[in-house]
Design a protein around this motif. Structure first.
Motif, PDB file in Angstrom:
ATOM      1  N   ALA A 193       0.831  -1.204   0.000  1.00 44.52           N
ATOM      2  CA  ALA A 193       0.000   0.000   0.000  1.00 44.52           C
ATOM      3  C   ALA A 193       0.862   1.250   0.000  1.00 44.52           C
ATOM      4  CB  ALA A 193      -0.922   0.012   1.219  1.00 44.52           C
ATOM      5  N   ARG A 195      -0.314   5.378   0.491  1.00 42.72           N
ATOM      6  CA  ARG A 195      -1.459   6.267   0.646  1.00 42.72           C
ATOM      7  C   ARG A 195      -2.748   5.458   0.485  1.00 42.72           C
ATOM      8  NH1 ARG A 195       1.008  11.741  -2.206  1.00 42.72           N
ATOM      9  NH2 ARG A 195       2.403  12.251  -0.476  1.00 42.72           N
ATOM     10  N   ASN A 196      -3.649   5.886  -0.387  1.00 34.96           N
ATOM     11  CA  ASN A 196      -4.911   5.150  -0.531  1.00 34.96           C
ATOM     12  C   ASN A 196      -4.891   4.176  -1.702  1.00 34.96           C
ATOM     13  OD1 ASN A 196      -4.861   7.311  -2.350  1.00 34.96           O
ATOM     14  ND2 ASN A 196      -7.089   7.358  -2.519  1.00 34.96           N
ATOM     15  N   LEU A 197      -3.690   3.869  -2.194  1.00 33.87           N
ATOM     16  CA  LEU A 197      -3.532   2.901  -3.287  1.00 33.87           C
ATOM     17  C   LEU A 197      -3.041   1.584  -2.703  1.00 33.87           C
ATOM     18  CD1 LEU A 197      -1.950   3.481  -6.755  1.00 33.87           C
ATOM     19  CD2 LEU A 197      -1.155   1.578  -5.361  1.00 33.87           C
ATOM     20  N   ARG A 198      -3.690   0.467  -3.076  1.00 34.30           N
ATOM     21  CA  ARG A 198      -3.292  -0.859  -2.613  1.00 34.30           C
ATOM     22  C   ARG A 198      -3.143  -1.803  -3.798  1.00 34.30           C
ATOM     23  NH1 ARG A 198      -7.390  -3.275   1.114  1.00 34.30           N
ATOM     24  NH2 ARG A 198      -8.904  -1.964   0.027  1.00 34.30           N
ATOM     25  N   ILE A 208      -7.811   1.826  -5.526  1.00 34.06           N
ATOM     26  CA  ILE A 208      -7.671   3.170  -4.963  1.00 34.06           C
ATOM     27  C   ILE A 208      -8.931   3.400  -4.153  1.00 34.06           C
ATOM     28  CG2 ILE A 208      -7.513   5.640  -5.431  1.00 34.06           C
ATOM     29  CD1 ILE A 208      -5.881   5.039  -7.862  1.00 34.06           C
ATOM     30  N   ASP A 209      -8.758   3.545  -2.836  1.00 34.67           N
ATOM     31  CA  ASP A 209      -9.876   3.435  -1.908  1.00 34.67           C
ATOM     32  C   ASP A 209     -10.516   2.064  -2.163  1.00 34.67           C
ATOM     33  OD1 ASP A 209      -9.403   5.930  -0.691  1.00 34.67           O
ATOM     34  OD2 ASP A 209     -10.451   6.955  -2.322  1.00 34.67           O
ATOM     35  N   GLU A 210     -11.770   1.991  -2.565  1.00 28.77           N
ATOM     36  CA  GLU A 210     -12.389   0.702  -2.861  1.00 28.77           C
ATOM     37  C   GLU A 210     -12.692   0.533  -4.349  1.00 28.77           C
ATOM     38  OE1 GLU A 210     -12.461  -1.645  -0.653  1.00 28.77           O
ATOM     39  OE2 GLU A 210     -11.598  -0.203   0.744  1.00 28.77           O
ATOM     40  N   ARG A 281       0.774  12.314  -6.672  1.00 31.75           N
ATOM     41  CA  ARG A 281       0.291  11.769  -5.406  1.00 31.75           C
ATOM     42  C   ARG A 281       0.955  10.428  -5.099  1.00 31.75           C
ATOM     43  NH1 ARG A 281      -3.326  12.019  -1.557  1.00 31.75           N
ATOM     44  NH2 ARG A 281      -4.343  10.136  -0.758  1.00 31.75           N
ATOM     45  N   GLU A 296       5.204   9.626   2.155  1.00 29.77           N
ATOM     46  CA  GLU A 296       3.937   9.195   2.748  1.00 29.77           C
ATOM     47  C   GLU A 296       3.103  10.362   3.270  1.00 29.77           C
ATOM     48  OE1 GLU A 296       2.423   6.428   2.850  1.00 29.77           O
ATOM     49  OE2 GLU A 296       3.934   4.943   2.270  1.00 29.77           O
TER      50      GLU A 296
END
Length: 302
Positions: A193, A195-198, A208-210, A281, A296
């Motif tokens: 992960a 930030r909000n990327l997994r 990215i988020d969900e 980002r 981060e």
């Protein structure tokens, strides 16, 4: 059209130069592939749809429909590995081919051993990461909720009557799922992960988020390499070799075309994850060197 009859490993060769077409047939058959060879893009598209090959080679400059348009149409209907064959120095062809969905490219003139090595490296990378060649069937949930099974070998596509599906490699199996609702896998995978990327290495899912982001094999591998390296800068030459399935060894040649290919993949990746190079980002460019993840902390103001 020339054809042999081995249903295990099939390659479609689309090339209008008869001498080069015969050379590609010889190399691929020596590598254990059965081959189907045609001389133009329209026949090439039909051959891919009919034979569902593991590999498709496409010459860029062909009469009628060129290799770029053929790649777009093939990629819309098939998960075959696409290898573009371009003229020496045709930068635009390389970039356009990768954007159209090509997995690899070869510049003319080339030696048979180089072509074979590129194919072997591409398949090595794919087997480790995307389950290339898996022949098991994966369940598909139809719009009515009924389960069905479709072959999951590379290049297999659902019938026109099936709901809209996307393919997602998971381990050694290619899983077909409905577009829309994203099923996030259990958290025991190899998630990374930033930030909000997994990114999950096992299921090859990027979120990215969900929201799921659909990447090509190469874009996924590029993002995975950067996530693994974190703030360590990865040079374009280093990334090019990794995408080819090779370690960074000084005797390996990485030319300008290889580096431009990395740049083209990076452009496509950034577009898909919504990353602005001017105010990144997720991924920042280190001028004159390569790429690394951003810090981060909160992103810089737009």
């Amino acid at each position: 059209m020339t054809e042999t009859t081995d249903s295990g490993r099939t390659a479609v060769i689309v090339e209008d130069d008869a001498e080069l077409r015969h050379l590609l047939v010889d190399v691929l058959e020596a590598a254990g592939f059965s081959t189907v060879s045609v001389g133009n893009g329209i026949d090439g598209i039909q051959a891919v749809l009919s034979h569902q090959p593991m590999i498709t080679t496409l010459d860029v400059n062909m009469p009628g429909i060129d290799g770029i348009e053929a790649a777009r149409r093939i990629r819309a209907a098939s998960d075959t590995y696409i290898v573009m064959i371009t003229g020496m120095g045709d930068e635009a062809d390389v970039v356009l081919g990768l954007t159209a969905g090509a997995d690899e490219y070869i510049t003319k003139p080339f030696r048979p051993r180089e072509f074979r090595a590129r194919i072997d490296a591409m398949l090595r990378r794919g087997r480790a990461a995307a389950g290339v060649g898996a022949a098991s069937a994966a369940p598909v949930r139809t719009q009515e909720g009924a389960a069905a099974s479709f072959p999951s070998a590379p290049g297999t596509s659902a019938p026109a009557t099936a709901p809209a599906l996307v393919s997602q490699a998971a381990g050694d199996q290619l899983v077909m799922r409905e577009t829309g609702a994203v099923e996030v896998p259990a958290q025991d995978g190899q998630w990374m992960a930033h930030r909000n990327l997994r990114l999950d290495l096992d299921s090859r899912i990027v979120l990215i988020d969900e929201d799921e982001i659909h990447l090509t094999r190469t874009e996924f591998d590029l993002l995975g390499a950067l996530l693994e390296s974190r703030r360590r800068v990865r040079s374009k030459a280093d990334l090019a070799l990794q995408l080819r399935g090779e370690s960074y060894v000084t005797t390996y040649f990485v030319g300008d075309a290889d580096k431009r290919a990395v740049e083209a993949h990076m452009t496509n990746l950034r577009r898909k994850i919504g990353d602005n190079p001017a105010h990144p980002r997720f991924i920042e460019t280190v001028r004159g060197v390569g790429y690394r993840l951003t810090a981060e902390t909160a992103p810089p103001p737009a």
